[in-house]
Design an enzyme around this catalytic site. Structure first.
Site, short mmCIF file in Angstrom:
data_model
loop_
_atom_site.label_atom_id
_atom_site.label_comp_id
_atom_site.label_asym_id
_atom_site.label_seq_id
_atom_site.Cartn_x
_atom_site.Cartn_y
_atom_site.Cartn_z
CG HIS A 414 -1.89 -1.13 1.22
ND1 HIS A 414 -2.31 -1.76 2.37
CD2 HIS A 414 -2.53 -1.77 0.20
CE1 HIS A 414 -3.17 -2.72 2.07
NE2 HIS A 414 -3.30 -2.75 0.76
CD GLU A 417 -0.82 0.42 4.73
OE1 GLU A 417 -0.13 -0.61 4.78
OE2 GLU A 417 -2.07 0.40 4.67
CD GLU A 644 -1.25 -3.59 9.36
OE1 GLU A 644 -0.93 -2.40 9.23
OE2 GLU A 644 -1.90 -4.23 8.51
#
Length: 812
Positions: A414, A417, A644
């Site tokens: 992404h 990110e 994450e």
């Protein structure tokens, strides 16, 4: 004459006093007082008289590349100033993206020219302008307006990047600002309290829970405010505002005021000339809007005071998410290092955001610094033609060594990110430096592992987010590819293929549990598959990866397969056959991450992962069909998890050193897990040649792997005793017991398989050779055994027939 002179001095006295205040050093005693720096604060703003323009050079290393500051005042009005940004003067974006690459992929990127500067054009501005000792004034016109109308004017304060860097965010989004530093005049309920008024915070699926998507005031009037305590004197320069995150409600603030204080009792408004400034807010709930103050102000507290908001008939609430920009003023009382929060890393790395050109340049510099252990290659191109560069780190770059496992990190799936991208660039710098310094841990990793780092899987999306800059890209800008594809849902859905086969097949021995083929419709040219996804799949098939991690942003958790629920439920725990080892992998990263392992940290958005020790089964979080983790597990030998990394998808450049410190140990520890379990080589017993595509089965684990082209294999396992069976086409299976210890090194379990006679006979006859004596003897033995078996069967049938005949004769 004396009276005229006296009157003139009185008129100019405010500007002189402002110039005097701004010229004093920050360490003076009077900085403790509430100070508003005026037009002469050349370190933070540049003003020009009406009818003239000025240009400043803006380096994107600050993290901000665009934004607007609008203040609305009651008459008299001021002139307007706008800011326009261009990437490369004289060049279009297409020309920059599709520029022909002259270098060879194996040699890495060419040296690039100096990065272009970004120009900011300042429009007209009225009011007084301080220009050395001379002051130019211009009368303002009074504009009549009808009731309910608001005359808008724009004011822009531009930081000269050559003198003082632009102030970073205080950290509402990144959670650097704690919950107890946020207060509000009122709030509707706990889930809409001031602690939820953070930029880009995401709400839960249901309204009414404790994880809602903004601060919302209880009352609908102009006396409501959200207050931020910086805890020390700070030079505030601006505010970024956003509406409420909700799939059910549409709440946002259209205009607002700002006030400052040193004691939270006496408040001073932010001014635009002689009038209180009113700033423009949001027109939608997701786009962040930046407002830079006309004059920077030194204070400890700042309040955001909404003035107008979306009414929604009579149901509209005052709701907002915010970030505050400010530079901390040095405190003369804090003279010891331990009295201040660390903001730097001990590693001397390039801590800034790198666009595509700068990324290539950094990778080339690392390759030139460590040519013996690094290699740059490309696995393909993005939709706009940007190459997907990979940095290989190994003691023999470009070559797969027998028995050496292959590891990969993938970041930037992404594009918005961005932390994973910068961490991988820092990691390749760090490993090069430490290898040259002789750090034994890094030397061992380089010599025993072939490491591949892909810092940007979605370079097109990153460039879109980079142009907006930190804090202004929002939650989704740059997430998708240029074609609008979410790559984390773009891989072949092999989970459904597997579960459908399990439901339809009655004979479980015929089921496969690994190396699932890609469906034919997925591989067609008409399939809606991103070019970046195709490149990564081809990369996976060409290199026998053993372990991988996919770096994302926006949360603090490590997820492991499966990411897809079996019955398309919104969320459901869906484990793999290697659930225990995946939990080990996820824990290895999460437990060594300084932020994840902090028991006092607060949740990022709408789920408290501390309850799960910061690891979770991906499908138990939310359903993700077509994920790279599931595809990697079902189509290749590679085990992969998703990390994450941060609550903030696009952290400011000033936060990158601390983020590196938080993740450095985790990145290294996770790489070392590739050496857990068993490894070995499957060979032909007669020729000692490696056997490719041999199947390695572990008892009680319903997931097999296969050997690589040279016959070597790696099976990731937790410590314990395992019964391992290896089989290959044309060979007799072989089994042995392998003991996995807690050591850093894997257990060696080699296998030598014996060919079946029929297979050996085919190979020899195909080459036109003579049968060796051992094979002739073996064939003779097989023929005799077959003869004995057939003779025995014939004799048994004859005996049975004779017995039956005797019975019939007796009966007669």
């Amino acid at each position: 004459m004396a009276g005229v002179l006296h009157l003139t001095l009185l008129l100019f006295l405010p500007f002189a006093s402002l110039a005097l205040v701004s010229s004093r050093p920050a360490g003076d005693d009077d900085t403790a007082a509430l100070t508003s720096t005026g037009a002469a604060f050349t370190a933070t703003e540049s003003r020009v008289s009406a009818g003239k323009s000025a240009k400043t050079t803006d380096a994107p290393t600050t993290g901000f590349t665009t934004g607007y500051s609008r203040t609305t005042t009651k008459p008299p009005t001021t002139g307007a100033a706008t800011k326009h940004l261009t990437d490369e003067p004289g060049k279009t974006a297409e020309e920059a993206v599709h520029r022909k690459d002259a270098e060879e992929e194996e040699e890495g990127p060419l040296e690039l020219a100096r990065r272009p500067t970004r120009s900011i054009n300042i429009g007209k501005k009225s009011k007084a302008v301080l220009k050395k000792p001379k002051v130019i004034t211009k009368k303002t016109k009074v504009v009549k307006k009808t009731k309910g109308q608001v005359k808008k004017s724009e004011s822009q304060s531009v930081a000269s990047k050559e003198t003082v860097p632009q102030c970073p965010p205080l950290g509402l989004e990144s959670l650097k600002v704690k919950d107890n530093q946020l207060r509000a005049s009122s709030y509707k309920r706990r889930g809409l309290g001031p602690h939820r008024g953070r930029l880009n915070i995401q709400s839960g699926i249901e309204d009414g829970d404790i994880y809602d998507g903004a601060w919302c005031a209880q009352y609908r009037d102009k006396n409501q405010w959200l207050e931020v305590d910086a805890r020390r004197l700070t030079r505030f320069i601006g505010v970024i505002l956003q509406g409420r995150s909700s799939i059910w409600s549409w709440d946002l603030v259209h205009t607002y005021k700002v006030q400052f204080s040193n004691d939270s009792l006496v408040w001073k408004p932010c001014m635009n000339g002689t009038e209180e400034a009113i700033f423009e807010g949001n027109q939608d709930s997701e786009t962040p809007v930046l407002a830079l103050f006309n004059t920077s102000t030194v204070a400890r507290y700042i309040r955001i005071n909404p003035q107008t908001w979306y009414q929604n008939g009579t149901e509209g609430d005052i709701c907002l998410r915010a970030e505050v920009l400010g530079c901390t003023v040095p405190d003369p009382n804090n003279i010891y290092p331990w009295q201040t929060e660390p903001t730097e890393s001990r590693d001397k790395l390039d801590f800034r955001h790198h666009n595509y050109k700068e990324m290539r340049k950094l990778m080339k510099s690392v390759n030139e610094a460590c040519p013996d252990i690094t290699r740059i290659y490309s696995i393909g191109k993005s939709y706009t033609g940007l190459k997907l560069y990979v940095m290989e780190i190994s003691d023999n770059p470009g070559k797969h060594e027998l028995g050496e496992p292959e590891f990969r990190y993938v970041a930037g799936m992404h594009g918005n990110e961005v932390l994973g991208r910068e961490l991988l660039l820092n990691l390749m710098e760090y490993m090069c430096q430490e290898y040259k310094r002789g750090d034994q841990r890094i030397v061992r990793l380089v010599k025993e592992t072939r490491i591949h780092l892909l810092p940007s899987m979605n370079p097109d999306g990153y460039e879109m987010a980079f142009k907006k800059g930190s804090e202004l890209a929002g939650w989704a800008l740059g997430r998708y590819s240029y074609e609008g594809i979410d790559m984390n849902h773009n891989f072949a859905d092999l989970n459904s293929v597997m579960w459908t086969a399990i439901e339809l097949e009655t004979d479980r021995s015929k089921l496969i549990n690994h190396y699932f083929p890609i469906p034919e419709q997925y591989t067609s040219e008409e399939a809606f598959v991103a070019s970046e996804t195709r490149a990564v799949i081809n990369w996976m098939q060409n290199i026998p990866f053993v372990l991988s991690a996919n770096l994302h942003g926006g949360e603090l958790v490590v997820t492991y397969p499966y990411d897809m629920t079996r019955d398309w439920a919104p969320r459901e725990h869906t484990p793999t056959a290697d659930e225990s080892f995946f939990r080990w992998l996820a824990t290895a990263y999460a437990s060594t991450n300084q932020v994840m392992s902090n028991p006092d940290r607060r949740p990022c958005h709408n789920k408290d992962f501390l309850r799960y020790n910061n690891i979770i089964n991906g499908a138990d979080w939310h359903n993700v069909p077509g994920s790279m983790n599931d595809f990697s597990y079902l189509h290749t030998n590679c085990f992969e998890v998703t990390v994450e990394l941060s609550c903030d998808k696009f952290p400011h450049a000033s936060e990158l050193p601390i983020e590196w410190e938080n993740n450095r140990e985790s990145l290294l520890v996770y790489m070392e897990q590739v050496h857990r379990g068993i490894k070995g080589v499957v060979r032909d017993k007669d020729t000692e040649a490696g056997i490719a595509d041999a199947t390695i089965k572990v008892d009680d684990i319903d997931h097999h792997i296969r050997s690589a082209a040279d016959g070597d294999y790696w099976r990731l396992l937790n410590p314990g005793e395992y019964r391992v069976t290896v089989s290959a086409e044309g060979y007799f299976p072989s089994s042995r017991t392998c003991q996995v210890m807690y050591d850093h090194y894997p257990t060696i379990c080699d296998f030598r398989l014996t060919k079946m006679p029929k297979q050996r006979l085919k190979e020899i006859l195909a080459k036109g050779g003579k049968l060796p004596k051992d094979l002739q003897l073996r064939l003779r033995q097989l023929r005799l055994r077959k003869l004995r078996v057939t003779t025995k069967a014939i004799n048994q049938r004859r005996a049975a027939a004779a017995a039956a005949a005797a019975k019939r004769a007796k009966r007669v």
